[in-house]
Write a protein that holds these residues in place. Structure first.
Motif, short mmCIF file in Angstrom:
data_model
loop_
_atom_site.label_atom_id
_atom_site.label_comp_id
_atom_site.label_asym_id
_atom_site.label_seq_id
_atom_site.Cartn_x
_atom_site.Cartn_y
_atom_site.Cartn_z
N LYS A 68 -4.91 3.71 3.67
CA LYS A 68 -3.74 3.03 4.63
C LYS A 68 -2.65 2.89 3.47
N ALA A 69 -2.98 2.50 2.35
CA ALA A 69 -2.11 2.12 1.22
C ALA A 69 -1.39 3.78 0.70
N ASP A 70 -2.16 4.62 0.92
CA ASP A 70 -1.66 5.99 0.48
C ASP A 70 -0.80 6.51 1.65
N ALA A 71 -0.99 6.10 2.73
CA ALA A 71 0.02 6.52 3.95
C ALA A 71 1.14 5.91 3.69
N ALA A 72 1.37 4.75 3.39
CA ALA A 72 2.23 3.83 3.24
C ALA A 72 3.23 4.43 1.88
N LEU A 73 2.42 4.86 0.95
CA LEU A 73 3.10 5.46 -0.38
C LEU A 73 3.72 6.63 -0.10
N TYR A 74 2.93 7.40 0.81
CA TYR A 74 3.87 8.83 1.27
C TYR A 74 5.01 8.67 2.22
N GLU A 75 5.07 7.46 3.09
CA GLU A 75 6.04 7.48 3.66
C GLU A 75 7.55 6.87 2.72
N ALA A 76 6.98 6.05 1.72
CA ALA A 76 7.85 5.71 0.71
C ALA A 76 8.66 6.68 -0.04
N LYS A 77 7.93 7.47 -0.25
CA LYS A 77 8.30 8.71 -1.22
C LYS A 77 9.14 9.41 -0.17
N SER A 124 16.70 7.97 -23.55
CA SER A 124 16.43 6.70 -22.91
C SER A 124 16.36 7.05 -21.49
N PRO A 125 15.30 7.90 -21.03
CA PRO A 125 15.06 8.49 -19.77
C PRO A 125 14.81 7.43 -18.79
N PHE A 126 15.07 7.62 -17.37
CA PHE A 126 14.79 6.92 -16.11
C PHE A 126 13.61 7.36 -15.43
N VAL A 127 12.90 6.66 -14.83
CA VAL A 127 12.10 7.12 -14.01
C VAL A 127 12.31 6.14 -12.66
N THR A 128 11.69 6.47 -11.48
CA THR A 128 11.69 5.57 -10.35
C THR A 128 10.30 5.37 -10.05
N VAL A 129 10.13 4.33 -8.91
CA VAL A 129 8.59 4.12 -8.53
C VAL A 129 8.68 3.92 -6.91
N SER A 130 7.76 4.50 -6.38
CA SER A 130 7.57 4.48 -5.00
C SER A 130 6.23 3.54 -4.83
N VAL A 131 6.53 2.58 -3.84
CA VAL A 131 5.34 1.55 -3.74
C VAL A 131 4.71 1.77 -2.30
N GLY A 132 3.61 1.80 -2.12
CA GLY A 132 2.84 1.72 -0.54
C GLY A 132 2.04 0.54 -0.63
N CYS A 154 7.15 0.62 0.82
CA CYS A 154 6.79 0.72 2.31
C CYS A 154 5.61 -0.03 2.74
N PHE A 155 5.39 -0.93 3.89
CA PHE A 155 4.17 -1.45 4.41
C PHE A 155 3.31 -0.40 5.34
N TYR A 156 2.09 -0.37 5.23
CA TYR A 156 1.49 0.35 6.16
C TYR A 156 1.48 -0.10 7.69
N SER A 157 1.66 0.74 8.59
CA SER A 157 1.61 0.28 9.99
C SER A 157 0.76 1.42 10.76
N GLU A 158 0.43 1.29 11.78
CA GLU A 158 -0.11 2.23 12.59
C GLU A 158 0.63 3.49 12.86
N SER A 159 1.85 3.19 13.26
CA SER A 159 2.77 4.36 13.45
C SER A 159 3.02 5.33 12.16
N LEU A 160 2.88 4.68 10.94
CA LEU A 160 2.92 5.52 9.89
C LEU A 160 1.93 6.37 9.40
#
Length: 569
Positions: A274-283, A249-257, A291-297
């Motif tokens: 932009k979504a990919d930048a938010a995903l990168y930050e979430a990971k 019964s393996p587990f995985v986790t999920v990152s969301v941008g 994580c939500f995208y923002s200009e600072s990210l």
């Protein structure tokens, strides 16, 4: 000695289509065996009848009107009709009618061709073009197309209003499942996560598998921040329950941008970045994080601007951008008959930059126009001496929309003394279908001058089989996503075979790209593909390495043959 009626009957029975003759009153006076089988009646039951007794009122009206038109005008007609066969199954029939005159009396010659299988193949093609085969979700192509609709000004949102959300998701630890339990277990996890994701997705949103363990979700309406936060938490919670496998019964986790779609967003590529930048930050932050995208990210923003400036300088100087050439192989004998020119960029400061990065950037900034012209000119110059080879060059939809595109291409060919007949321009079917009247006129001008047109990534856009009837092209290139699974999935194999056979009937060259194994090669040859391309034969090569390849082939080939590639296991 046979009489005329016996001869006519024998000829009609030899025809593959159901065929019969009607008199001026639209009564059947002659028919073949196939017509009897189609209607499930005997010759005696059909003769003297109109053949309309068992049809609905709409069908009767349509067929009667068509017969009357042919009798009165003498013009032939062709139309598609749906009807119930003798097993009460709805089938699609292509009807062709023409007028014959015997002893000054007019008759209608009717032939019926059952095209049900073709229509079913088209439906399968449409489904496979927009869906992920493994999970049944939409695929990257479907998401891109929907994103392009979202960013069209005035579509789906008003000024100052958000146009929904784009979420990118990545399963953390998925590789370990593949490595530990095998790819079959990995496929199960992907399918189960897809099912769970659909369960929490807002109504009418688009859920897609982007490839590998990456998924996306696009909402079609404005979403409040609190609702968006709640949706992200629900998605993260999807992985709190283990994915039950046999004995594990393996587990995985999920990152969301997440990125909010606003009026300021003008391209699908910008949304994805932009979504990919938010995903990168979430990971970066950890596991099961959204994580939500923002200009600072957006750390890539300054990098993008730097790349844009470097690309503009490279185009202005004419340095650092080169062509690589991937051979195109004749399926029948492995002979190299052409090359595809591919753009390459090696910057002194940024290093080697992938076309996946700089081509979309060029399209977004308008630099695709000078980039396309530079690649075309360089390829024509370098390939001019290889007089027997065709040259394929990719064309962006943005280039095609340029009113002077055809004029530029023809002028360049004249300047470089490159024969138009050797050039083939590759465009995606989506690009052609989205083109306006002026763009289509550009293609007509080019074809009239001898330039060939190819549909690239065939099968990933619109109704592909129908498209071939409406647009005059010289070749179709079956997308690598079909070739990849052609020896593994029956539906994919059926589609590739159907496209190949149709292409041959329409006198088109059918090219399969992404060929990587001997098994794929053999299947594609048997299916009727006329040309092949892929790493099995050769990776993209610089001009120097291409010349060396030809030199090696020349030393080893039979003097009576052309340049053949020896495929090594």
């Amino acid at each position: 000695m046979f009489n005329n009626l016996e001869v006519c009957q024998a000829v009609l029975n030899a025809l593959p289509d159901a065929t019969f003759l009607k008199d001026g009153q639209q009564r059947v006076v002659f028919l073949n065996r196939q017509a009897c089988e189609l209607f499930g009646k005997t010759v005696e039951e059909m003769l003297g009848q109109t053949g309309l007794a068992d049809l609905d009122d709409h069908s009767v009206e349509k067929i009667t009107e068509g017969d009357r038109y042919v009798l009165e005008t003498g013009e032939s007609i062709e139309y598609e009709h749906q009807a119930l066969n003798r097993d009460n199954v709805l089938i699609s029939i292509m009807v062709r009618c023409s007028r014959l005159v015997f002893h000054e009396a007019p008759y209608v010659l009717v032939s019926l061709n059952d095209i049900t299988s073709l229509r079913e193949s088209e439906a399968q093609t449409r489904y496979l073009a927009y869906h992920d085969i493994l999970t049944g979700l939409h695929n990257r192509t479907a998401l891109y197309e929907q994103l392009n609709q979202v960013v069209v000004p005035g579509v789906g949102r008003h000024a100052g209003e958000t146009g929904g959300l784009l979420l990118l998701m990545d399963l953390d630890g998925f590789k370990n499942i593949n490595d530990t339990y095998g790819h079959q277990a990995g496929d199960f996890v992907l399918c189960e996560f897809a099912r769970r994701l659909q369960g929490v997705a807002p109504k009418n949103s688009l859920v897609a598998r982007m490839g590998g363990d990456e998924f996306s979700l696009l909402t079609d309406r404005p979403v409040a921040r609190e609702e968006a936060e709640s949706l992200c938490r629900q998605i993260v919670n999807l992985t709190q329950t283990p994915f039950t496998l046999t004995g594990a019964s393996p587990f995985v986790t999920v990152s969301v941008g997440v990125t909010v779609i606003t009026e300021a967003v003008i391209t699908a590529g910008e949304l994805l970045r932009k979504a990919d930048a938010a995903l990168y930050e979430a990971k970066r932050q950890g596991k099961n994080v959204h994580c939500f995208y923002s200009e600072s990210l957006d750390a890539s923003l300054s990098s993008k601007r730097r790349m844009e400036k470097a690309l503009a300088n490279a185009l202005s100087s004419g340095r650092d951008i080169t062509c690589a050439y991937q051979p195109l192989i004749r399926a029948a004998d492995n002979q190299i008959i052409g090359v595809e020119a591919l753009a390459r960029w090696q910057d002194k400061e940024l290093g080697e930059i992938s076309p996946v990065q700089f081509v979309p950037l060029a399209e977004e900034t308008g630099l695709i126009i000078p980039l396309g012209k530079l690649i075309l000119r360089q390829a024509c110059r370098e390939m001019l001496r290889w007089g027997d080879l065709s040259l394929s060059v990719n064309v962006s939809p943005i280039q095609l929309r340029d009113g002077g595109f055809a004029r530029m291409v023809l002028a360049l060919l004249a300047e470089e003394r490159f024969p138009p007949e050797r050039l083939e321009l590759e465009l995606t079917e989506t690009a052609i279908m989205n083109s306006d009247a002026n763009s289509k006129h550009q293609l007509v001008l080019l074809r009239e001058a001898g330039v060939r047109i190819s549909l690239d990534d065939f099968g990933t856009g619109y109704s592909s089989l129908s498209l071939l009837k409406d647009i005059v092209v010289d070749s179709v290139k079956i997308d690598r996503s079909f070739v990849q699974f052609v020896t593994q999935l029956k539906d994919t194999a059926a589609i590739v075979t159907a496209v190949s056979h149709l292409g041959v009937k329409l006198n088109l060259q059918v090219i399969a790209e992404g060929v990587e194994t001997r098994e794929q090669q053999q299947f594609l040859v048997d299916a009727g593909c006329t040309q092949l391309q892929g790493f099995l034969f050769s990776k993209p090569l610089s001009e120097e390495k291409l010349e060396q390849l030809f030199a090696d082939i020349e030393r080893n080939k039979d003097l009576s043959s052309g340049p053949h590639l020896e495929i090594k296991d």
